[in-house]
Design a protein around this motif. Structure first.
Motif, PDB file in Angstrom:
ATOM      1  N   UNK A  46      39.609 -16.237  46.021  1.00  0.00           N
ATOM      2  CA  UNK A  46      40.335 -16.176  44.741  1.00  0.00           C
ATOM      3  C   UNK A  46      39.583 -15.262  43.794  1.00  0.00           C
ATOM      4  N   UNK A  47      40.319 -14.507  42.983  1.00  0.00           N
ATOM      5  CA  UNK A  47      39.694 -13.636  41.973  1.00  0.00           C
ATOM      6  C   UNK A  47      40.352 -13.879  40.626  1.00  0.00           C
ATOM      7  N   UNK A  48      39.530 -14.023  39.585  1.00  0.00           N
ATOM      8  CA  UNK A  48      40.013 -14.268  38.233  1.00  0.00           C
ATOM      9  C   UNK A  48      39.222 -13.396  37.252  1.00  0.00           C
ATOM     10  N   UNK A  49      39.570 -13.501  35.984  1.00  0.00           N
ATOM     11  CA  UNK A  49      38.883 -12.747  34.935  1.00  0.00           C
ATOM     12  C   UNK A  49      38.432 -13.691  33.831  1.00  0.00           C
ATOM     13  N   UNK A  50      37.246 -13.446  33.271  1.00  0.00           N
ATOM     14  CA  UNK A  50      36.786 -14.173  32.096  1.00  0.00           C
ATOM     15  C   UNK A  50      36.550 -13.152  30.990  1.00  0.00           C
ATOM     16  N   UNK A  51      37.044 -13.457  29.789  1.00  0.00           N
ATOM     17  CA  UNK A  51      36.934 -12.520  28.673  1.00  0.00           C
ATOM     18  C   UNK A  51      36.326 -13.188  27.451  1.00  0.00           C
ATOM     19  N   UNK A  75      27.777 -13.961  31.345  1.00  0.00           N
ATOM     20  CA  UNK A  75      27.091 -15.223  31.627  1.00  0.00           C
ATOM     21  C   UNK A  75      28.038 -16.199  32.329  1.00  0.00           C
ATOM     22  N   UNK A  76      29.270 -16.294  31.843  1.00  0.00           N
ATOM     23  CA  UNK A  76      30.256 -17.183  32.463  1.00  0.00           C
ATOM     24  C   UNK A  76      30.699 -16.628  33.816  1.00  0.00           C
ATOM     25  N   UNK A  77      30.756 -15.310  33.915  1.00  0.00           N
ATOM     26  CA  UNK A  77      31.080 -14.653  35.189  1.00  0.00           C
ATOM     27  C   UNK A  77      30.109 -15.092  36.277  1.00  0.00           C
ATOM     28  N   UNK A  78      28.824 -15.069  35.980  1.00  0.00           N
ATOM     29  CA  UNK A  78      27.804 -15.462  36.960  1.00  0.00           C
ATOM     30  C   UNK A  78      27.835 -16.963  37.218  1.00  0.00           C
ATOM     31  N   UNK A  79      28.173 -17.737  36.188  1.00  0.00           N
ATOM     32  CA  UNK A  79      28.233 -19.186  36.336  1.00  0.00           C
ATOM     33  C   UNK A  79      29.258 -19.592  37.392  1.00  0.00           C
ATOM     34  N   UNK A  80      30.443 -18.994  37.357  1.00  0.00           N
ATOM     35  CA  UNK A  80      31.531 -19.417  38.223  1.00  0.00           C
ATOM     36  C   UNK A  80      31.615 -18.663  39.549  1.00  0.00           C
ATOM     37  N   UNK A 114      35.699 -11.447  37.400  1.00  0.00           N
ATOM     38  CA  UNK A 114      35.502 -10.183  36.690  1.00  0.00           C
ATOM     39  C   UNK A 114      35.324 -10.473  35.202  1.00  0.00           C
ATOM     40  N   UNK A 115      34.534  -9.655  34.531  1.00  0.00           N
ATOM     41  CA  UNK A 115      34.318  -9.831  33.089  1.00  0.00           C
ATOM     42  C   UNK A 115      35.157  -8.837  32.307  1.00  0.00           C
TER      43      UNK A 115
END
Length: 335
Positions: free
Chosen positions: A151-156, A165-170, A178-179
């Motif tokens: 699965x691939x998602x984005x955090x902004x 930081x959240x990108x690496x967390x999840x 992706x950030x």
């Protein structure tokens, strides 16, 4: 560094995200408002109601104490329905850590005022505690994430360092993140795709074909882009995972709650009858109302949204809605 994460909301998606983090061996707490449900989760180590078949690791803390859940958490992930979002956030705000990262994983718009979830948090926070607000979104059914399907998602976040930081967390071996910096674009995409998915379900319920579905997804994306542009979103967001990716998934996937609602409506059920057969919340039903009023306020032309609104809230026949969409004045595609 994020040492503790709190996931607020013990439905299917909240449970899947908490499970993802717990499998990585991270310190994570899962909160739910229903004490009886939470007690069952803690005792059985399985969310049999919303995400059956997946054991919750023993180190995962499960609680109905909201303040205890967020105590010491550098990252708080909000996964509660949009209509109860403000109330839950207001209750937990006193317990939040300074400089905490607040991540909305909710795909909806508040009915009163048409605010996104990050806007709700910002308003309720009154610039206190130097909190940072972001959103996690993308094509991601909870059951497939729990099953460790790629699965691939984005955090902004407006602050790209927070997003990273959240990108690496999840991020994990099966969950790629992706950030990005376009918070409002992701939020509008995530909310509106549910409305278009209801329309897709209606078309399927009426036994229309693949031509219809392709046209609906494409024109639906155009409407989402127009609304996002009116709110200052970045155009490229709508071509990404949180835009086109999530829209395609929700309009075509059998696990889509919103498509299921539309399918039932197109098959002849009324809205109350359709919802009575659902065990989980379909955000698009309430989001249709909030996005409709927001579009009216911003004077954004959104004919698919308007027809879905009329089907849901004005008892319009699904067949008549499709007919009216096709009888509108002809125009240029990019108009």
């Amino acid at each position: 560094m994020i040492n503790k994460t709190a996931v607020i909301g013990a439905g299917s998606w909240g449970t899947a995200l908490a499970l993802l983090l717990a499998r990585k061996g991270l310190d994570v707490t899962l909160w739910g408002r229903d004490s009886a449900h939470i007690n069952r989760l803690a005792a059985e180590r399985e969310n049999k109601k919303y995400l059956p078949g997946y054991r919750l690791p023993d180190p995962l803390v499960i609680t109905d104490d909201l303040i205890a859940a967020v105590a010491g958490a550098q990252c708080v992930v909000m996964v509660v329905p949009s209509h109860g979002y403000r109330q839950v956030y207001r209750a937990m705000f006193p317990g939040l850590e300074d400089r905490a990262l607040l991540v909305s994983a909710v795909k909806g718009i508040e009915l009163d005022g048409g605010m996104t979830m990050t806007a709700v948090m910002r308003e309720e926070s009154r610039d206190a505690k130097s909190l940072l607000f972001g959103v996690l979104s993308g094509p991601s059914f909870a059951e497939e994430v729990a099953a460790e399907q790629p699965t691939a998602v984005t955090v902004a976040f407006a602050d790209l360092a927070a997003a990273e930081a959240v990108q690496h967390l999840f991020s994990s071996s099966y969950f790629r993140v992706y950030s990005a910096s376009d918070v409002v674009g992701l939020e509008i995409s995530g909310a509106m795709k549910n409305v278009i998915a209801i329309a897709a379900g209606i078309c399927d319920g009426l036994h229309f074909g693949l031509n219809t579905r392709a046209a609906l997804i494409t024109r639906g994306l155009a409407e989402i882009s127009r609304l996002g542009a009116a709110l200052g979103a970045q155009p490229l967001t709508f071509a990404g995972l949180g835009g086109l990716g999530d829209l395609v998934l929700t309009c075509t996937g059998n696990l889509s709650r919103n498509r299921t609602v539309g399918l039932k409506l197109g098959s002849g059920l009324s809205l109350p009858e359709a919802l009575a057969e659902m065990s989980m919340v379909a955000e698009g039903v309430k989001t249709t109302q909030s996005c409709y009023h927001l579009a009216q306020k911003l004077q954004v032309d959104m004919p698919i949204l308007e027809q879905v609104y009329q089907v849901l809230y004005s008892h319009k026949k699904c067949e008549d809605a499709v007919h009216d969409l096709f009888q509108r004045d002809l125009k240029q595609e990019d108009a």
